[in-house]
Write a protein that holds these residues in place. Structure first.
Motif, PDB file in Angstrom:
ATOM      1  N   GLU A 100       0.785  -1.233   0.000  1.00 55.65           N
ATOM      2  CA  GLU A 100       0.000   0.000   0.000  1.00 55.65           C
ATOM      3  C   GLU A 100       0.810   1.272   0.000  1.00 55.65           C
ATOM      4  OE1 GLU A 100      -4.222  -1.129   2.010  1.00 55.65           O
ATOM      5  OE2 GLU A 100      -2.663  -0.447   3.377  1.00 55.65           O
ATOM      6  N   ARG A 101       2.102   1.192  -0.076  1.00 58.43           N
ATOM      7  CA  ARG A 101       2.899   2.398  -0.012  1.00 58.43           C
ATOM      8  C   ARG A 101       4.324   2.081  -0.430  1.00 58.43           C
ATOM      9  NH1 ARG A 101       2.698   3.674   6.217  1.00 58.43           N
ATOM     10  NH2 ARG A 101       0.608   2.803   5.908  1.00 58.43           N
ATOM     11  N   LEU A 102       5.138   3.135  -0.579  1.00 57.55           N
ATOM     12  CA  LEU A 102       6.569   2.983  -0.734  1.00 57.55           C
ATOM     13  C   LEU A 102       7.246   3.232   0.613  1.00 57.55           C
ATOM     14  CD1 LEU A 102       7.526   4.734  -4.089  1.00 57.55           C
ATOM     15  CD2 LEU A 102       6.874   2.355  -3.656  1.00 57.55           C
ATOM     16  N   PHE A 103       8.276   2.418   0.884  1.00 56.08           N
ATOM     17  CA  PHE A 103       9.107   2.603   2.067  1.00 56.08           C
ATOM     18  C   PHE A 103      10.473   3.077   1.584  1.00 56.08           C
ATOM     19  CE2 PHE A 103       6.285   0.698   5.145  1.00 56.08           C
ATOM     20  CZ  PHE A 103       5.503  -0.144   4.374  1.00 56.08           C
ATOM     21  N   PHE A 104      10.857   4.264   2.021  1.00 54.12           N
ATOM     22  CA  PHE A 104      12.085   4.875   1.541  1.00 54.12           C
ATOM     23  C   PHE A 104      13.245   4.640   2.498  1.00 54.12           C
ATOM     24  CE2 PHE A 104      11.024   7.484  -2.118  1.00 54.12           C
ATOM     25  CZ  PHE A 104       9.648   7.558  -2.066  1.00 54.12           C
ATOM     26  N   GLY A 105      14.451   4.540   1.906  1.00 53.01           N
ATOM     27  CA  GLY A 105      15.664   4.607   2.702  1.00 53.01           C
ATOM     28  C   GLY A 105      15.947   6.050   3.084  1.00 53.01           C
ATOM     29  N   HIS A 106      17.048   6.256   3.818  1.00 51.18           N
ATOM     30  CA  HIS A 106      17.372   7.591   4.315  1.00 51.18           C
ATOM     31  C   HIS A 106      18.143   8.434   3.315  1.00 51.18           C
ATOM     32  CE1 HIS A 106      15.883   6.288   8.196  1.00 51.18           C
ATOM     33  NE2 HIS A 106      15.959   7.537   8.597  1.00 51.18           N
TER      34      HIS A 106
ATOM     35  N   PHE B  32      -4.555   7.128  -8.498  1.00 52.65           N
ATOM     36  CA  PHE B  32      -4.600   7.180  -7.043  1.00 52.65           C
ATOM     37  C   PHE B  32      -3.662   8.296  -6.597  1.00 52.65           C
ATOM     38  CE2 PHE B  32      -7.080   3.426  -6.212  1.00 52.65           C
ATOM     39  CZ  PHE B  32      -6.912   2.688  -7.364  1.00 52.65           C
ATOM     40  N   LEU B  33      -4.081   9.069  -5.603  1.00 50.28           N
ATOM     41  CA  LEU B  33      -3.305  10.214  -5.132  1.00 50.28           C
ATOM     42  C   LEU B  33      -2.776   9.965  -3.723  1.00 50.28           C
ATOM     43  CD1 LEU B  33      -2.803  12.875  -6.774  1.00 50.28           C
ATOM     44  CD2 LEU B  33      -4.694  11.449  -7.625  1.00 50.28           C
ATOM     45  N   PHE B  34      -1.595  10.505  -3.464  1.00 54.13           N
ATOM     46  CA  PHE B  34      -0.908  10.295  -2.193  1.00 54.13           C
ATOM     47  C   PHE B  34      -0.293  11.600  -1.710  1.00 54.13           C
ATOM     48  CE2 PHE B  34      -0.719   5.627  -2.595  1.00 54.13           C
ATOM     49  CZ  PHE B  34      -0.939   5.488  -3.951  1.00 54.13           C
ATOM     50  N   TRP B  35      -0.161  11.725  -0.415  1.00 56.92           N
ATOM     51  CA  TRP B  35       0.671  12.768   0.194  1.00 56.92           C
ATOM     52  C   TRP B  35       1.777  12.081   0.998  1.00 56.92           C
ATOM     53  CZ3 TRP B  35       1.139  17.842  -0.570  1.00 56.92           C
ATOM     54  CH2 TRP B  35       0.088  18.522  -1.194  1.00 56.92           C
ATOM     55  N   TYR B  36       3.018  12.477   0.702  1.00 53.53           N
ATOM     56  CA  TYR B  36       4.178  12.014   1.464  1.00 53.53           C
ATOM     57  C   TYR B  36       4.762  13.212   2.220  1.00 53.53           C
ATOM     58  CZ  TYR B  36       4.505   7.270  -0.325  1.00 53.53           C
ATOM     59  OH  TYR B  36       4.257   5.941  -0.598  1.00 53.53           O
ATOM     60  N   LYS B  45       7.886   9.629   3.957  1.00 58.68           N
ATOM     61  CA  LYS B  45       6.992   8.565   4.389  1.00 58.68           C
ATOM     62  C   LYS B  45       5.557   8.954   4.070  1.00 58.68           C
ATOM     63  CE  LYS B  45       6.908  10.202   9.178  1.00 58.68           C
ATOM     64  NZ  LYS B  45       7.206   9.849  10.586  1.00 58.68           N
ATOM     65  N   LEU B  46       4.736   7.929   3.899  1.00 60.72           N
ATOM     66  CA  LEU B  46       3.345   8.159   3.508  1.00 60.72           C
ATOM     67  C   LEU B  46       2.580   8.875   4.613  1.00 60.72           C
ATOM     68  CD1 LEU B  46       1.074   7.598   1.430  1.00 60.72           C
ATOM     69  CD2 LEU B  46       0.584   5.519   2.743  1.00 60.72           C
ATOM     70  N   LEU B  47       1.859   9.936   4.227  1.00 63.68           N
ATOM     71  CA  LEU B  47       0.983  10.630   5.160  1.00 63.68           C
ATOM     72  C   LEU B  47      -0.456  10.152   4.985  1.00 63.68           C
ATOM     73  CD1 LEU B  47       0.598  12.829   7.300  1.00 63.68           C
ATOM     74  CD2 LEU B  47       0.399  14.498   5.439  1.00 63.68           C
ATOM     75  N   HIS B  94      -0.825   4.901 -10.954  1.00 63.24           N
ATOM     76  CA  HIS B  94      -1.926   4.223 -11.624  1.00 63.24           C
ATOM     77  C   HIS B  94      -2.459   3.055 -10.806  1.00 63.24           C
ATOM     78  CE1 HIS B  94      -0.632   5.758 -15.872  1.00 63.24           C
ATOM     79  NE2 HIS B  94      -0.910   6.723 -15.024  1.00 63.24           N
ATOM     80  N   THR B  95      -1.732   2.711  -9.748  1.00 60.88           N
ATOM     81  CA  THR B  95      -2.141   1.575  -8.927  1.00 60.88           C
ATOM     82  C   THR B  95      -2.359   2.010  -7.482  1.00 60.88           C
ATOM     83  OG1 THR B  95       0.051   0.859  -8.178  1.00 60.88           O
ATOM     84  CG2 THR B  95      -0.659   0.115 -10.350  1.00 60.88           C
ATOM     85  N   GLU B  96      -3.226   1.298  -6.799  1.00 57.13           N
ATOM     86  CA  GLU B  96      -3.510   1.607  -5.406  1.00 57.13           C
ATOM     87  C   GLU B  96      -2.295   1.363  -4.521  1.00 57.13           C
ATOM     88  OE1 GLU B  96      -6.955  -0.436  -4.033  1.00 57.13           O
ATOM     89  OE2 GLU B  96      -7.114   0.733  -2.189  1.00 57.13           O
ATOM     90  N   GLY B  97      -1.398   0.517  -4.980  1.00 55.60           N
ATOM     91  CA  GLY B  97      -0.219   0.194  -4.190  1.00 55.60           C
ATOM     92  C   GLY B  97       0.946   1.147  -4.363  1.00 55.60           C
ATOM     93  N   ALA B  98       0.762   2.207  -5.119  1.00 57.94           N
ATOM     94  CA  ALA B  98       1.786   3.254  -5.267  1.00 57.94           C
ATOM     95  C   ALA B  98       2.961   2.833  -6.159  1.00 57.94           C
ATOM     96  CB  ALA B  98       2.302   3.731  -3.906  1.00 57.94           C
ATOM     97  N   ASP B  99       2.705   1.984  -7.150  1.00 57.75           N
ATOM     98  CA  ASP B  99       3.774   1.629  -8.076  1.00 57.75           C
ATOM     99  C   ASP B  99       4.158   2.828  -8.936  1.00 57.75           C
ATOM    100  OD1 ASP B  99       3.960  -0.370 -11.074  1.00 57.75           O
ATOM    101  OD2 ASP B  99       5.548   0.074  -9.638  1.00 57.75           O
TER     102      ASP B  99
END
Lengths: 113, 113
Positions: A100-106, B32-36, B45-47, B94-99
């Motif tokens: 459901e998201r991306l996990f970023f390194g530092h 799909f839209l995201f705020w990081y 990181k995902l907000l 384009h994907t719910e998983g944030a690809d």
């Protein structure tokens, strides 16, 4: 929380030299990504991978190569570094509906002189 | 191709005032839209992220509403806190998983006492 580790954290390289940035994730994520972060440009996708042995070009791949030798490791390679590649580079994993998201390194701060 | 526009590069507010960060997008698909969020010297990181059922996502007092008619996904909070000072990125996939996220240029939010 998923863990993504980048090395080195800081790197100074000379113009024309070869630079390898490394990324390791222990979360068994299939998808991994390399982004660069620049003021005024945000985060831009360089290369990505959907699994070991596969790499794909992102939006700004010129001057970069990528390697995914295993599920855990994803490297970004600058064969002939240029000053325009001075930036902060972020690796990320995830990107599927199960994550459901991306996990970023530092991040790795690279300066090419 | 896809694009995300964040019109404000820098927003400075006084603690306790409402926050609104703008985000509009262009896409040939229904994305799909995201705020990081990225705090100083930390990883992004995902907000929060948009839902497929048009529910309004909320996290840490922030919320955003996806308006497909105006292609917008503005970030809001009723009362800013000093700890909200950070770099905020709007992104689409384009994907719910944030690809393969496409990011905007980012908005630096500074909250003053």
């Amino acid at each position: 929380e998923a863990a993504v580790t980048q090395s080195p954290r800081n790197k100074v390289a000379v113009t024309g030299g070869k630079v390898t940035l490394s990324c390791n994730q222990t979360n068994n994520h299939n998808n991994m990504y390399w982004y660069r972060q620049d003021t005024g440009h945000g985060l831009r996708l360089i290369h990505y991978s959907y699994g070991a042995g596969s790499t794909e070009k992102g939006d700004i791949p010129d001057g970069y190569k990528a390697s995914r030798p295993s599920q855990e490791n994803f490297s970004l390679i600058l064969e002939l570094a240029t000053p325009s590649q001075t930036s902060v580079y972020f690796c990320a994993s995830g990107g599927t509906i199960s994550n459901e998201r991306l996990f970023f390194g530092h991040g790795t701060k690279l300066s090419v002189l | 191709g896809d694009s995300v526009t964040q019109t404000e590069g820098l927003v400075t507010l006084t603690e306790g005032l409402p926050v609104m960060l703008n985000c509009t997008y262009q896409s040939t698909y229904s994305p799909f839209l995201f705020w990081y969020v990225q705090h100083l010297n930390e990883a992004p990181k995902l907000l929060l992220k948009s839902f497929t059922d048009n529910k309004r996502p909320e996290h840490q007092g922030f919320h955003a509403t996806l308006h497909k008619s105006s292609s917008s996904f503005h970030l809001q909070k009723s009362s800013a806190q000093l700890s909200d000072s950070a770099l905020y990125y709007c992104a689409l996939s384009h994907t719910e998983g944030a690809d393969r996220l496409t990011f905007g240029k980012g908005t630096q939010l500074i909250i003053q006492p």
